[in-house]
Design a protein around this motif. Structure first.
Motif, PDB file in Angstrom:
ATOM      1  N   GLN A  68       3.735  -7.419  -7.461  1.00  0.00           N
ATOM      2  CA  GLN A  68       2.714  -6.635  -8.157  1.00  0.00           C
ATOM      3  C   GLN A  68       1.642  -6.124  -7.201  1.00  0.00           C
ATOM      4  OE1 GLN A  68       3.942  -9.489  -9.011  1.00  0.00           O
ATOM      5  NE2 GLN A  68       4.371  -9.634 -11.218  1.00  0.00           N
ATOM      6  N   ALA A  69       1.557  -6.732  -6.018  1.00  0.00           N
ATOM      7  CA  ALA A  69       0.535  -6.317  -5.050  1.00  0.00           C
ATOM      8  C   ALA A  69       0.943  -5.077  -4.267  1.00  0.00           C
ATOM      9  CB  ALA A  69       0.243  -7.469  -4.076  1.00  0.00           C
ATOM     10  N   GLN A 115      -0.695 -10.877   3.272  1.00  0.00           N
ATOM     11  CA  GLN A 115      -1.577 -10.424   2.189  1.00  0.00           C
ATOM     12  C   GLN A 115      -2.374  -9.198   2.606  1.00  0.00           C
ATOM     13  OE1 GLN A 115      -1.138 -13.628   3.083  1.00  0.00           O
ATOM     14  NE2 GLN A 115       0.036 -14.206   1.243  1.00  0.00           N
ATOM     15  N   ASP A 116      -2.824  -9.179   3.864  1.00  0.00           N
ATOM     16  CA  ASP A 116      -3.533  -7.995   4.366  1.00  0.00           C
ATOM     17  C   ASP A 116      -2.611  -6.774   4.353  1.00  0.00           C
ATOM     18  OD1 ASP A 116      -5.828  -9.524   4.896  1.00  0.00           O
ATOM     19  OD2 ASP A 116      -5.077 -10.066   6.900  1.00  0.00           O
ATOM     20  N   ILE A 117      -1.361  -6.983   4.780  1.00  0.00           N
ATOM     21  CA  ILE A 117      -0.381  -5.895   4.796  1.00  0.00           C
ATOM     22  C   ILE A 117      -0.181  -5.354   3.382  1.00  0.00           C
ATOM     23  CG2 ILE A 117       2.046  -5.336   5.198  1.00  0.00           C
ATOM     24  CD1 ILE A 117       0.494  -5.682   7.778  1.00  0.00           C
ATOM     25  N   SER A 118      -0.117  -6.264   2.398  1.00  0.00           N
ATOM     26  CA  SER A 118       0.181  -5.851   1.019  1.00  0.00           C
ATOM     27  C   SER A 118      -0.875  -4.932   0.437  1.00  0.00           C
ATOM     28  CB  SER A 118       0.352  -7.087   0.132  1.00  0.00           C
ATOM     29  OG  SER A 118      -0.900  -7.720  -0.108  1.00  0.00           O
ATOM     30  N   TRP A 131      10.860  -7.680   1.906  1.00  0.00           N
ATOM     31  CA  TRP A 131       9.854  -8.218   2.839  1.00  0.00           C
ATOM     32  C   TRP A 131       8.807  -9.034   2.077  1.00  0.00           C
ATOM     33  CZ3 TRP A 131       4.622  -7.955   3.815  1.00  0.00           C
ATOM     34  CH2 TRP A 131       4.192  -8.312   5.103  1.00  0.00           C
ATOM     35  N   PHE A 132       8.354  -8.527   0.934  1.00  0.00           N
ATOM     36  CA  PHE A 132       7.380  -9.262   0.116  1.00  0.00           C
ATOM     37  C   PHE A 132       7.961 -10.596  -0.335  1.00  0.00           C
ATOM     38  CE2 PHE A 132       4.724  -5.791   0.463  1.00  0.00           C
ATOM     39  CZ  PHE A 132       3.618  -5.832  -0.374  1.00  0.00           C
ATOM     40  N   THR A 133       9.229 -10.575  -0.775  1.00  0.00           N
ATOM     41  CA  THR A 133       9.876 -11.817  -1.209  1.00  0.00           C
ATOM     42  C   THR A 133       9.960 -12.806  -0.055  1.00  0.00           C
ATOM     43  OG1 THR A 133      11.182 -10.657  -2.895  1.00  0.00           O
ATOM     44  CG2 THR A 133      11.990 -12.815  -2.155  1.00  0.00           C
ATOM     45  N   ASN A 143      14.634  -0.764  -1.004  1.00  0.00           N
ATOM     46  CA  ASN A 143      14.293  -2.148  -1.330  1.00  0.00           C
ATOM     47  C   ASN A 143      13.673  -2.909  -0.160  1.00  0.00           C
ATOM     48  OD1 ASN A 143      15.421  -1.832  -3.944  1.00  0.00           O
ATOM     49  ND2 ASN A 143      17.465  -2.236  -3.117  1.00  0.00           N
ATOM     50  N   ALA A 144      13.434  -2.231   0.954  1.00  0.00           N
ATOM     51  CA  ALA A 144      12.982  -2.924   2.161  1.00  0.00           C
ATOM     52  C   ALA A 144      11.663  -3.664   1.931  1.00  0.00           C
ATOM     53  CB  ALA A 144      12.841  -1.936   3.314  1.00  0.00           C
TER      54      ALA A 144
END
Length: 301
Positions: free
Chosen positions: A215-216, A186-189, A206-208, A201-202
């Motif tokens: 959306q973040a 979450q911090d990375i996002s 990674w988010f998935t 799409n990397a």
């Protein structure tokens, strides 16, 4: 049937192939060190000999006809085989011969070149000419013998050897990394996310993988070269997601920080080449060394 008409001279075929590849007599002339009018005359002679129209003239430009495009495909492959046969002959006479290798720029500079002295130590008779390529290699027309690429699987029509799985790591500048004692996905996002154009799409993957809502994402600039992205991270423009094998030195030296575990992507690094090049002595030597080197380093990638 006059069989001589079925075997046009090499000068006619080379002029046609270059003009077809560029769809330009001017650029073909520059490549072949001829005049534009000489290329035009050779193409016209070939058309007369074959009895077909290969190009449509549209003002100052030329476009391949349908039969011209079919002919180009066959001629390009045939010329590729001729060049390969010539390399075979040269290689056998010279002992080891030479290899024209295409590779991704950052992989070449960060992984391949630092190890290449070991190849020359084992095979001093072989020369490896390295070409940096981002776009897919056209083996029929480029003169390239083999390439190191990143792909999601085997490439149709090519011999493929998997070298490494691609493990991606999030990289931060030391200054940014020091602003938190611990970094979560979450911090990375919430950071500006830098990317490379050949892997758009990397970050989404990674988010998935980490269960973070897309959306973040705060997508920042993209870069053609991974090396430029790495420099942008060091300059605090944002954070990156890059293959671990390309930044081992920077991590070890503390120039970059990776605060979260690596993420295994669906892609990998491959050595690829047309089947006709399989027995090239220089390629045989390089392939054996590269596969050995990849096995030896597999614990570090």
């Amino acid at each position: 049937m006059n069989y001589r008409n079925l075997t046009p001279s090499m000068s006619l075929l080379l002029a046609f192939e270059a003009a077809a590849r560029h769809e330009s007599y001017t650029r073909a002339a520059e490549e072949l060190s001829l005049t534009q009018s000489a290329v035009s005359r050779q193409v016209q002679t070939l058309e007369q000999q074959l009895g077909v129209i290969l190009f449509r003239r549209e003002g100052r430009t030329v476009k391949l006809t349908e039969v011209g495009r079919l002919y180009q495909r066959e001629i390009s492959e045939a010329l590729g085989r001729i060049r390969s046969a010539t390399l075979h002959a040269i290689a056998h006479q010279g002992g080891g011969g030479s290899l024209r290798l295409a590779t991704l720029p950052t992989f070449g500079s960060k992984w391949l070149l630092p190890r290449l002295h070991e190849f020359y130590r084992r095979h001093p008779e072989v020369l490896v000419h390295i070409n940096s390529r981002i776009e897919p290699v056209d083996f029929a027309t480029s003169g390239i013998d083999a390439a190191i690429v990143v792909a999601s699987g085997d490439q149709p029509g090519l011999v493929c050897h998997r070298l490494h799985a691609e493990e991606l790591v999030v990289i931060l500048s030391p200054a940014l990394a020091a602003t938190r004692s611990e970094w979560t996905p979450q911090d990375i996002s919430r950071q500006t996310l830098l990317s490379v154009t050949n892997n758009p799409n990397a970050w989404g993957d990674w988010f998935t993988h980490h269960g973070v809502a897309h959306q973040a994402m705060r997508l920042g600039p993209s870069f053609e070269l991974t090396s430029h992205l790495i420099q942008a991270v060091r300059a605090d423009i944002g954070i990156g997601l890059v293959p671990r094998i390309l930044i081992t030195d920077e991590l070890a030296e503390g120039k970059l920080v990776s605060p979260v575990l690596p993420y295994a992507s669906a892609r990998g690094y491959y050595l690829v080449y047309p089947a006709r090049n399989r027995a090239l002595p220089a390629l045989e030597a390089f392939r054996g060394w590269l596969l050995d080197e990849s096995d030896l380093r597999s614990g570090n990638v």
